[in-house]
Design a protein around this motif. Sequence first.
Motif, PDB file in Angstrom:
ATOM      1  N   SER A  39      11.144   5.256   2.954  1.00  0.00           N
ATOM      2  CA  SER A  39      11.098   4.120   3.878  1.00  0.00           C
ATOM      3  C   SER A  39      10.669   2.847   3.165  1.00  0.00           C
ATOM      4  CB  SER A  39      10.156   4.432   5.048  1.00  0.00           C
ATOM      5  OG  SER A  39       8.826   4.644   4.580  1.00  0.00           O
ATOM      6  N   ALA A  40       9.772   2.962   2.180  1.00  0.00           N
ATOM      7  CA  ALA A  40       9.357   1.786   1.418  1.00  0.00           C
ATOM      8  C   ALA A  40      10.539   1.192   0.665  1.00  0.00           C
ATOM      9  CB  ALA A  40       8.229   2.158   0.457  1.00  0.00           C
TER      10      ALA A  40
ATOM     11  N   ASN B 152      -3.908   1.764  -3.381  1.00  0.00           N
ATOM     12  CA  ASN B 152      -4.533   2.623  -2.375  1.00  0.00           C
ATOM     13  C   ASN B 152      -5.923   2.940  -2.910  1.00  0.00           C
ATOM     14  OD1 ASN B 152      -4.701   4.378  -0.045  1.00  0.00           O
ATOM     15  ND2 ASN B 152      -4.495   6.089  -1.458  1.00  0.00           N
TER      16      ASN B 152
ATOM     17  N   HIS C  32       0.829  -1.208   0.000  1.00  0.00           N
ATOM     18  CA  HIS C  32       0.000   0.000   0.000  1.00  0.00           C
ATOM     19  C   HIS C  32       0.863   1.258   0.000  1.00  0.00           C
ATOM     20  CE1 HIS C  32      -3.554  -2.463   0.826  1.00  0.00           C
ATOM     21  NE2 HIS C  32      -2.827  -3.105   1.711  1.00  0.00           N
ATOM     22  N   PHE C  33       0.288   2.314  -0.504  1.00  0.00           N
ATOM     23  CA  PHE C  33       0.937   3.623  -0.429  1.00  0.00           C
ATOM     24  C   PHE C  33      -0.111   4.637  -0.016  1.00  0.00           C
ATOM     25  CE2 PHE C  33      -1.073   3.861  -4.522  1.00  0.00           C
ATOM     26  CZ  PHE C  33      -1.324   5.195  -4.752  1.00  0.00           C
ATOM     27  N   THR C  34       0.354   5.791   0.425  1.00  0.00           N
ATOM     28  CA  THR C  34      -0.535   6.890   0.783  1.00  0.00           C
ATOM     29  C   THR C  34       0.052   8.184   0.237  1.00  0.00           C
ATOM     30  OG1 THR C  34      -1.072   5.758   2.862  1.00  0.00           O
ATOM     31  CG2 THR C  34      -1.729   8.070   2.666  1.00  0.00           C
TER      32      THR C  34
ATOM     33  N   ASP D 247       3.410   7.528   9.108  1.00  0.00           N
ATOM     34  CA  ASP D 247       2.826   7.631   7.774  1.00  0.00           C
ATOM     35  C   ASP D 247       3.765   7.032   6.725  1.00  0.00           C
ATOM     36  OD1 ASP D 247       0.602   8.915   8.813  1.00  0.00           O
ATOM     37  OD2 ASP D 247       1.441  10.925   8.502  1.00  0.00           O
ATOM     38  N   TRP D 248       3.160   6.525   5.642  1.00  0.00           N
ATOM     39  CA  TRP D 248       3.943   5.917   4.558  1.00  0.00           C
ATOM     40  C   TRP D 248       4.835   6.966   3.905  1.00  0.00           C
ATOM     41  CZ3 TRP D 248       4.545   6.735  -0.696  1.00  0.00           C
ATOM     42  CH2 TRP D 248       5.154   5.700  -1.422  1.00  0.00           C
ATOM     43  N   SER D 249       6.033   6.553   3.510  1.00  0.00           N
ATOM     44  CA  SER D 249       6.913   7.414   2.716  1.00  0.00           C
ATOM     45  C   SER D 249       7.623   6.573   1.675  1.00  0.00           C
ATOM     46  CB  SER D 249       7.936   8.141   3.590  1.00  0.00           C
ATOM     47  OG  SER D 249       8.963   7.258   4.016  1.00  0.00           O
TER      48      SER D 249
ATOM     49  N   CYS E   9       2.621  -4.411   3.239  1.00  0.00           N
ATOM     50  CA  CYS E   9       3.381  -3.273   3.756  1.00  0.00           C
ATOM     51  C   CYS E   9       2.692  -1.955   3.407  1.00  0.00           C
ATOM     52  CB  CYS E   9       4.783  -3.276   3.167  1.00  0.00           C
ATOM     53  SG  CYS E   9       5.877  -4.419   3.991  1.00  0.00           S
ATOM     54  N   GLY E  10       3.009  -0.931   4.182  1.00  0.00           N
ATOM     55  CA  GLY E  10       2.520   0.413   3.899  1.00  0.00           C
ATOM     56  C   GLY E  10       1.294   0.806   4.677  1.00  0.00           C
TER      57      GLY E  10
END
Length: 340
Positions: free
Chosen positions: A45-46, A62, A11-13, A40-42, A268-269
């Motif tokens: 970091s992913a 998403n 997942h992403f945001t 929060d997702w970045s 993940c995410g």
Amino acid sequence: MVDQWIDVHAHFTPPMTQEQSAARWLAMQQADWIGAKPTDWSLASALALMDSVGIAMQMLSNIPKELHTLRASNDYGASIVAMHPSRFGLLVALPTDNPEAALAEIRRGYDKLNADGFAVTFCYNDVYLSDSRLEPVWAELDRREAVVFAHPNAYGPGSFGRPSALLEVAFETTRTVVDMLYAGIFRRYPNFKLVLAHCGAALPALSGRLLLLGTQPWIQNPNSITQDEMRQQLRSLFLDTAMTGSAHTLAPALAMTTCDHIVYGSDCGVPCTVEETMRANIEAMLGFAGLAPEQIEQIGHNALSLFPGAAARLRRSACHVVDAEPRHFRIDGIDNGVPS
């Protein structure tokens, strides 16, 4: 830990303001999430986590609940893939409470967003994927032989004081797929490929009961789906391993389908997955005695046959410097010789 696996469930945001992030966390707390506020997702970091674990590519998804937000999220996801074409793919979210808007987003996905596939929620704004109003959407996805990743709503109301992401997501998945089967969707549209999150949730464990009882005369079966059809259609589904990589879920999955229909997913995410549980899930998969090591490795790369565009990007990156530095790849037998 693994050899450049392909992750279909990540997942992403899009970037949020502090106020938006705080509001999201408040809504989660009201749905029985506890503990510290998740990070929060970045993008950075992913990528760092993928590199540390051995993930070559993530297929990002998403699915916001408002149309304008969903479209903006799809645009942002496309921009990530444009920046890092060998590390990410995009599953364009579809607003399945609005068939016309969903059809428009399918067209936009192909024409402008370079979609690798599509992402849907089993129940989107109170409309289930088995709803008859979605017939033209399935027809279009079938015509295009699309890959569709289906995910439950993990942010719905909790149950007995526990977040829906723990257990309720499994039953939303199972109920909806069974209703799609009885609705005849898989009979009428056999050419699109459906990937179920979380190893199909409770469906594999209940598939034997469904096959045994599901065509009995006391069951409503308006399309006269036969037991053989049920067996074939269940077998044709793809299942990801997101937080379901242990024998408890892989064994039922292999009773329902075959190894080539299981794909790696990390989940993940999102707040329900952290690096510790992601790694533990992979370790469980690697230790599963029901498959040979080469079959488990196959699961890590099965997504390449589902997403040919993403596979082509990886092949190109195996021979060129992409995303700042060379990386080791073994794609369809091609090894670029760069140490990992």
